[in-house]
Write a protein that holds these residues in place. Sequence first.
Motif, PDB file in Angstrom:
ATOM      1  N   LEU A 125     -56.037   7.180 -34.398  1.00  0.00           N
ATOM      2  CA  LEU A 125     -56.032   6.163 -33.347  1.00  0.00           C
ATOM      3  C   LEU A 125     -54.937   6.351 -32.288  1.00  0.00           C
ATOM      4  O   LEU A 125     -55.192   6.092 -31.111  1.00  0.00           O
ATOM      5  N   PRO A 126     -53.704   6.761 -32.641  1.00  0.00           N
ATOM      6  CA  PRO A 126     -52.691   6.923 -31.574  1.00  0.00           C
ATOM      7  C   PRO A 126     -53.089   7.890 -30.471  1.00  0.00           C
ATOM      8  O   PRO A 126     -52.615   7.755 -29.335  1.00  0.00           O
ATOM      9  N   LEU A 127     -53.967   8.850 -30.775  1.00  0.00           N
ATOM     10  CA  LEU A 127     -54.350   9.833 -29.760  1.00  0.00           C
ATOM     11  C   LEU A 127     -55.143   9.213 -28.613  1.00  0.00           C
ATOM     12  O   LEU A 127     -55.144   9.759 -27.506  1.00  0.00           O
ATOM     13  N   ILE A 128     -55.836   8.110 -28.876  1.00  0.00           N
ATOM     14  CA  ILE A 128     -56.666   7.525 -27.819  1.00  0.00           C
ATOM     15  C   ILE A 128     -55.864   6.565 -26.943  1.00  0.00           C
ATOM     16  O   ILE A 128     -56.405   6.017 -25.987  1.00  0.00           O
ATOM     17  N   MET A 129     -54.595   6.381 -27.271  1.00  0.00           N
ATOM     18  CA  MET A 129     -53.755   5.470 -26.484  1.00  0.00           C
ATOM     19  C   MET A 129     -53.048   6.232 -25.372  1.00  0.00           C
ATOM     20  O   MET A 129     -52.509   7.318 -25.593  1.00  0.00           O
ATOM     21  N   ALA A 130     -53.052   5.662 -24.181  1.00  0.00           N
ATOM     22  CA  ALA A 130     -52.339   6.266 -23.054  1.00  0.00           C
ATOM     23  C   ALA A 130     -50.836   6.235 -23.319  1.00  0.00           C
ATOM     24  O   ALA A 130     -50.330   5.295 -23.937  1.00  0.00           O
ATOM     25  N   PRO A 131     -50.105   7.268 -22.875  1.00  0.00           N
ATOM     26  CA  PRO A 131     -48.654   7.296 -23.126  1.00  0.00           C
ATOM     27  C   PRO A 131     -47.917   6.058 -22.644  1.00  0.00           C
ATOM     28  O   PRO A 131     -46.988   5.593 -23.302  1.00  0.00           O
ATOM     29  N   ILE A 132     -48.332   5.496 -21.516  1.00  0.00           N
ATOM     30  CA  ILE A 132     -47.630   4.319 -21.003  1.00  0.00           C
ATOM     31  C   ILE A 132     -47.856   3.116 -21.921  1.00  0.00           C
ATOM     32  O   ILE A 132     -46.982   2.251 -22.084  1.00  0.00           O
ATOM     33  N   ILE A 133     -49.031   3.066 -22.565  1.00  0.00           N
ATOM     34  CA  ILE A 133     -49.299   1.999 -23.528  1.00  0.00           C
ATOM     35  C   ILE A 133     -48.455   2.202 -24.774  1.00  0.00           C
ATOM     36  O   ILE A 133     -47.920   1.250 -25.351  1.00  0.00           O
ATOM     37  N   VAL A 134     -48.319   3.461 -25.207  1.00  0.00           N
ATOM     38  CA  VAL A 134     -47.482   3.765 -26.367  1.00  0.00           C
ATOM     39  C   VAL A 134     -46.048   3.317 -26.117  1.00  0.00           C
ATOM     40  O   VAL A 134     -45.410   2.681 -26.971  1.00  0.00           O
ATOM     41  N   GLY A 135     -45.516   3.634 -24.929  1.00  0.00           N
ATOM     42  CA  GLY A 135     -44.159   3.211 -24.602  1.00  0.00           C
ATOM     43  C   GLY A 135     -44.015   1.699 -24.587  1.00  0.00           C
ATOM     44  O   GLY A 135     -43.002   1.156 -25.046  1.00  0.00           O
ATOM     45  N   GLY A 164     -27.288   4.852 -20.556  1.00  0.00           N
ATOM     46  CA  GLY A 164     -26.612   5.942 -19.858  1.00  0.00           C
ATOM     47  C   GLY A 164     -27.617   7.031 -19.534  1.00  0.00           C
ATOM     48  O   GLY A 164     -28.609   6.800 -18.847  1.00  0.00           O
ATOM     49  N   SER A 165     -27.365   8.218 -20.051  1.00  0.00           N
ATOM     50  CA  SER A 165     -28.296   9.337 -19.873  1.00  0.00           C
ATOM     51  C   SER A 165     -28.754   9.882 -21.217  1.00  0.00           C
ATOM     52  O   SER A 165     -29.147  11.040 -21.311  1.00  0.00           O
ATOM     53  N   ALA A 166     -28.714   9.034 -22.270  1.00  0.00           N
ATOM     54  CA  ALA A 166     -29.022   9.493 -23.628  1.00  0.00           C
ATOM     55  C   ALA A 166     -30.462   9.956 -23.762  1.00  0.00           C
ATOM     56  O   ALA A 166     -30.749  10.881 -24.527  1.00  0.00           O
ATOM     57  N   THR A 167     -31.387   9.354 -23.046  1.00  0.00           N
ATOM     58  CA  THR A 167     -32.797   9.746 -23.118  1.00  0.00           C
ATOM     59  C   THR A 167     -33.326  10.127 -21.731  1.00  0.00           C
ATOM     60  O   THR A 167     -34.512   9.982 -21.459  1.00  0.00           O
ATOM     61  N   ARG A 168     -32.444  10.611 -20.886  1.00  0.00           N
ATOM     62  CA  ARG A 168     -32.865  11.065 -19.554  1.00  0.00           C
ATOM     63  C   ARG A 168     -33.356  12.516 -19.673  1.00  0.00           C
ATOM     64  O   ARG A 168     -32.680  13.470 -19.274  1.00  0.00           O
ATOM     65  N   LEU A 225     -41.808  18.772 -23.135  1.00  0.00           N
ATOM     66  CA  LEU A 225     -40.874  19.084 -22.051  1.00  0.00           C
ATOM     67  C   LEU A 225     -41.125  18.241 -20.810  1.00  0.00           C
ATOM     68  O   LEU A 225     -40.208  18.040 -20.000  1.00  0.00           O
ATOM     69  N   ARG A 226     -42.328  17.760 -20.637  1.00  0.00           N
ATOM     70  CA  ARG A 226     -42.633  16.971 -19.436  1.00  0.00           C
ATOM     71  C   ARG A 226     -42.871  15.488 -19.738  1.00  0.00           C
ATOM     72  O   ARG A 226     -43.455  14.779 -18.918  1.00  0.00           O
ATOM     73  N   THR A 227     -42.433  15.031 -20.903  1.00  0.00           N
ATOM     74  CA  THR A 227     -42.639  13.621 -21.239  1.00  0.00           C
ATOM     75  C   THR A 227     -41.893  12.721 -20.253  1.00  0.00           C
ATOM     76  O   THR A 227     -40.727  12.954 -19.930  1.00  0.00           O
ATOM     77  N   VAL A 228     -42.586  11.716 -19.746  1.00  0.00           N
ATOM     78  CA  VAL A 228     -42.005  10.824 -18.745  1.00  0.00           C
ATOM     79  C   VAL A 228     -42.323   9.364 -19.060  1.00  0.00           C
ATOM     80  O   VAL A 228     -41.432   8.552 -19.319  1.00  0.00           O
ATOM     81  N   ASP A 229     -43.628   9.033 -19.032  1.00  0.00           N
ATOM     82  CA  ASP A 229     -44.033   7.630 -19.035  1.00  0.00           C
ATOM     83  C   ASP A 229     -43.641   6.892 -20.306  1.00  0.00           C
ATOM     84  O   ASP A 229     -43.209   5.736 -20.252  1.00  0.00           O
ATOM     85  N   GLU A 230     -43.791   7.544 -21.474  1.00  0.00           N
ATOM     86  CA  GLU A 230     -43.419   6.878 -22.717  1.00  0.00           C
ATOM     87  C   GLU A 230     -41.948   6.481 -22.708  1.00  0.00           C
ATOM     88  O   GLU A 230     -41.583   5.350 -23.033  1.00  0.00           O
ATOM     89  N   VAL A 231     -41.093   7.442 -22.342  1.00  0.00           N
ATOM     90  CA  VAL A 231     -39.649   7.206 -22.366  1.00  0.00           C
ATOM     91  C   VAL A 231     -39.243   6.213 -21.286  1.00  0.00           C
ATOM     92  O   VAL A 231     -38.368   5.361 -21.502  1.00  0.00           O
ATOM     93  N   LEU A 232     -39.866   6.290 -20.105  1.00  0.00           N
ATOM     94  CA  LEU A 232     -39.546   5.343 -19.045  1.00  0.00           C
ATOM     95  C   LEU A 232     -39.863   3.912 -19.472  1.00  0.00           C
ATOM     96  O   LEU A 232     -39.089   2.988 -19.203  1.00  0.00           O
TER      97      LEU A 232
END
Length: 292
Positions: free
Chosen positions: A108-118, A238-242, A223-230
């Motif tokens: 099931l997690p695969l069908i979720m958009a990264p922004i929804i996961v975040g 700080g910059s711990a997860t930048r 390497l290109r993860t953005v939306d989940e972390v944002l």
Amino acid sequence: MYSQKLAWLLLAPTLVILFLFGVLPFLYVLYVSFHDWNPFAANPEMVFSGANNFRRVVFDQGFLASLGVTVAFVFFAVLSELVIGYALAQAFMKEFPGKAFFRTIHTLPLIMAPIIVGSVWKLMTTPSIGIIPSLLDSWFGVNLNIGQSAWAAFVITVIMDVWHWTPLVTLTLIAALVSLPADPFEQAQIDGANKRQIFWHITLPMIAPAVVATVFIRLMDALRTVDEVLMLTGGGPGSATRYVGVHIFKEVFPRTNYGYGSAVSVIVLYLTIVACWLLYVSMLAPRKSRKG
């Protein structure tokens, strides 16, 4: 001759799509990386700056710090996904009650958009309402606050990525394990090999191409993860997860620094290609030389 023309005709739509959505955007980003460009400034014109943006990247402490935490994030996330994914793949190879149900829930997690996961993980880790801080506090007396603890924020982002993408690794390794012939394993058992020896000398070499392909996919995605972390941490505290994807996003959109952001993107792409090549050489090239 006819078969070659037919083959190129059938490949033409895919090649056109790759050119339009892959090659052309890359060439445009490469072009922008050699310019200073802020389309929202008083002077929105591109100004050619040569390799100045790339020189800035080399000496940019913010980028170097983000590259360091990204390497750590990719290492722990991809390694954990491989180990857990292989263990789950082996478990799903066996028959047990409720196997179909558990495989469905696992995927099931695969069908979720990264922004929804975040967003989901943001709700689960918020100290006042999140279930994870509540359980950690009631069971172990641990006060989890990813907005204040850099270490906790980094660990939670790794766990979130593992939760989201381990099903992909599991499905890939299941396909590889199902395709393995039974004869080598039966012969090894007859010769008295234990499970560890069978894994290192038979299973792992035979599924190595699938493992490398899976690592390639996950390496490029991580390497290109953005939306989940944002959504979860915003790149902080700080910059711990930048991570580099977040760093590029913040350079391009909030700061509208398109030229410098494009240069960082080109360098990250180059580093990704180098990392994949080194992985290929270290894992598959020795295997091919032994066969030769």
